[in-house]
Scaffold this motif. Structure first.
Motif, short mmCIF file in Angstrom:
data_model
loop_
_atom_site.label_atom_id
_atom_site.label_comp_id
_atom_site.label_asym_id
_atom_site.label_seq_id
_atom_site.Cartn_x
_atom_site.Cartn_y
_atom_site.Cartn_z
N TYR A 1 45.35 22.67 44.15
CA TYR A 1 44.12 23.46 44.02
C TYR A 1 43.27 23.46 45.29
O TYR A 1 42.27 24.18 45.35
N ALA A 2 43.69 22.73 46.31
CA ALA A 2 43.02 22.86 47.61
C ALA A 2 43.11 24.30 48.11
O ALA A 2 42.21 24.78 48.81
N ALA A 3 44.18 24.99 47.73
CA ALA A 3 44.35 26.39 48.14
C ALA A 3 43.25 27.28 47.55
O ALA A 3 42.88 28.31 48.13
N GLN A 4 42.73 26.88 46.39
CA GLN A 4 41.69 27.66 45.72
C GLN A 4 40.36 27.63 46.47
O GLN A 4 39.50 28.49 46.26
N LEU A 5 40.19 26.66 47.34
CA LEU A 5 38.96 26.56 48.12
C LEU A 5 38.82 27.73 49.10
O LEU A 5 37.73 27.99 49.60
N ASP B 1 43.88 5.86 51.25
CA ASP B 1 43.09 5.26 52.33
C ASP B 1 41.97 6.16 52.84
O ASP B 1 41.51 6.00 53.95
N GLU B 2 41.54 7.12 52.01
CA GLU B 2 40.33 7.87 52.30
C GLU B 2 39.34 7.70 51.16
O GLU B 2 39.72 7.84 49.99
N THR B 3 38.09 7.39 51.51
CA THR B 3 37.02 7.35 50.52
C THR B 3 36.29 8.68 50.62
O THR B 3 35.73 9.00 51.67
N ALA B 4 36.32 9.46 49.55
CA ALA B 4 35.81 10.83 49.65
C ALA B 4 34.98 11.21 48.43
O ALA B 4 35.27 10.81 47.30
N ALA B 5 33.97 12.03 48.69
CA ALA B 5 33.15 12.62 47.62
C ALA B 5 32.75 14.02 48.05
O ALA B 5 32.55 14.29 49.24
N SER B 6 32.67 14.90 47.07
CA SER B 6 32.37 16.30 47.36
C SER B 6 31.63 16.90 46.18
O SER B 6 31.81 16.47 45.04
N VAL B 7 30.79 17.89 46.47
CA VAL B 7 30.15 18.65 45.40
C VAL B 7 30.69 20.08 45.48
O VAL B 7 30.58 20.73 46.51
N ILE B 8 31.28 20.53 44.37
CA ILE B 8 31.93 21.84 44.31
C ILE B 8 31.31 22.67 43.20
O ILE B 8 31.16 22.19 42.07
N MET B 9 30.97 23.92 43.53
CA MET B 9 30.41 24.82 42.53
C MET B 9 31.45 25.86 42.12
O MET B 9 32.07 26.50 42.98
N ASN B 10 31.66 25.97 40.82
CA ASN B 10 32.55 26.99 40.24
C ASN B 10 33.97 26.93 40.79
O ASN B 10 34.66 27.95 40.90
N GLY B 11 34.41 25.74 41.17
CA GLY B 11 35.79 25.52 41.55
C GLY B 11 36.19 25.95 42.95
O GLY B 11 37.33 25.74 43.35
N SER B 12 35.27 26.52 43.72
CA SER B 12 35.66 26.99 45.05
C SER B 12 34.56 26.91 46.11
O SER B 12 34.87 26.84 47.30
N ALA C 1 37.96 21.19 42.87
CA ALA C 1 38.54 22.50 42.58
C ALA C 1 39.41 22.46 41.33
O ALA C 1 39.34 23.34 40.47
N ALA C 2 40.24 21.42 41.22
CA ALA C 2 41.08 21.27 40.03
C ALA C 2 40.24 20.92 38.80
O ALA C 2 40.50 21.42 37.69
N ALA C 3 39.21 20.10 39.00
CA ALA C 3 38.37 19.65 37.89
C ALA C 3 37.67 20.81 37.19
O ALA C 3 37.43 20.76 35.97
N TYR C 4 37.36 21.85 37.92
CA TYR C 4 36.69 23.02 37.34
C TYR C 4 37.49 23.57 36.16
O TYR C 4 36.95 23.87 35.09
N HIS C 5 38.81 23.71 36.35
CA HIS C 5 39.65 24.27 35.29
C HIS C 5 39.86 23.27 34.16
O HIS C 5 39.97 23.66 32.99
N LEU C 6 39.90 21.99 34.48
CA LEU C 6 40.01 20.96 33.44
C LEU C 6 38.75 20.94 32.58
O LEU C 6 38.82 20.78 31.36
#
Length: 340
Positions: free
Chosen positions: A121-125, A15-26, A311-316
């Motif tokens: 991987y939220a912890a990696q932020l 029930d959250e619509t979310a988008a984010s731009v992440i550089m280098n996983g963190s 954050a997780a997608a970076y490693h994938l």
């Protein structure tokens, strides 16, 4: 010098619509979240069809805002990531189809992400993960202990046999007339109460890392029902405190037993229930005493968001775990499928 990996991440599993731009996983360049809590409150929980409709209304604007906040154009991106599952299938499909369309139009790789991997991987932020580690995932739909030897290495060593802990919070909140979502309201109410009821601690005497919260939930409901029949007034703060104490005792006991058995000194607490103040306080104190390196994301990254997916997608992406345009949503995915 290696090129920066900049990922647009999309999350619509519930029930959250979310988008984010992440550089280098963190590095968070933008993080946009549109919550639907107010719409679902009157129903006492998330209504899947309502959630899907809200995602349809918000998804385009959320993606546009994420790019605007990051001050980037689609041509600046390396890839697009999206939650593949688990989650509400209708909700997942909104994000997935938006991500597939964006990837196709802008000729970008598409990265499918497991929702629970995102929570971990939220912890990696905040700081890099240290391995080996154990992650306790506690949310509305999940309660799991996961052992990780390295990035994207997942082994489930314990899980709930019935209710997820967040589900139990919501159900108990409902029976003591607290609004949805119940977790934060129980947390607040418990702060003025005491553990006077001594509710059961599920599976505490069994040699297993699995959890069970259905018995605890039933014990709370039965106690309230019996008191009502006898005309006994119940202190709701004490009910909340007693319930929360039982949950925290079980989660800490199982987690520290797993840390000892696997000889691990790194612990991540992930998921929406990781925002609970007693849980955070108890784990922080116990980890300090036992010299365990504890990572708990800040509150805004405990609940669903797209930054964690990025954050997780970076490693994938680094492992070339990509999808084509046939990607579909899955309401259940074993996280061990994502193990490398």
């Amino acid at each position: 010098m290696s090129k920066d990996i900049t990922i647009l991440a999309i999350e619509t599993s519930c029930d959250e619509t979310a988008a984010s731009v992440i550089m280098n996983g963190s590095k968070i360049l933008s993080n946009v979240v549109v919550s639907q809590i107010e719409s679902h409150k009157r129903f006492g929980g998330v209504v899947p069809e309502v959630a899907s409709r809200h995602h349809v209304e918000a998804i385009t604007q959320v993606i546009e805002q994420a790019l605007k906040d990051a001050e980037l154009e689609p041509s600046d991106l390396t890839a697009v990531a999206v939650t593949e599952g688990p989650g509400l299938i209708g909700a997942l499909l909104i994000g997935i189809n938006a991500a597939k369309t964006f990837a196709f139009v802008h000729d970008l790789p598409l990265i499918p992400v497991h929702h629970i991997a995102g929570h971990i991987y939220a912890a990696q932020l905040e700081k890099p993960l240290e391995f080996p580690l154990i992650s306790l995932v506690v949310s509305g739909g999940h309660t799991e202990l996961i052992y990780m030897k390295d990035h994207m290495s997942f082994e489930i060593i314990g899980e709930t046999r019935d209710d997820a802990v967040g589900e139990a919070f919501d159900k108990v909140a409902r029976v003591i007339d607290l609004p949805y979502p119940g977790g934060p309201h129980i947390d607040k109410l418990a702060q003025s109460g005491k553990d006077t009821f001594n509710f059961p601690r599920g599976l505490m005497k069994e040699e297993t890392f699995d959890f069970s919260f259905s018995g605890l939930k039933s014990a709370v409901i039965n106690k309230l029902h019996n008191c009502k029949q006898k005309g006994i007034e119940v202190n709701k703060s004490d009910v909340a405190a007693s319930f929360q104490a039982s949950v925290t005792d079980v989660l800490t006991a199982k987690t520290f037993a797993a840390l000892e058995k696997y000889d691990v000194k790194n612990l991540i607490i992930a998921g929406g229930v990781a925002g609970n103040s007693e849980l955070r306080s108890r784990f922080t104190s116990m980890c300090n005493d036992k010299y365990i390196n504890l990572q708990i994301p800040e509150l805004k990254f405990c609940t669903d968001n797209a930054a964690m997916i990025g954050a997780a997608a970076y490693h994938l992406y680094e492992k070339n775990h990509l999808a084509d345009l046939t990607l579909n949503g899955r309401n259940f995915i074993d996280i061990e499928e994502y193990a490398f």
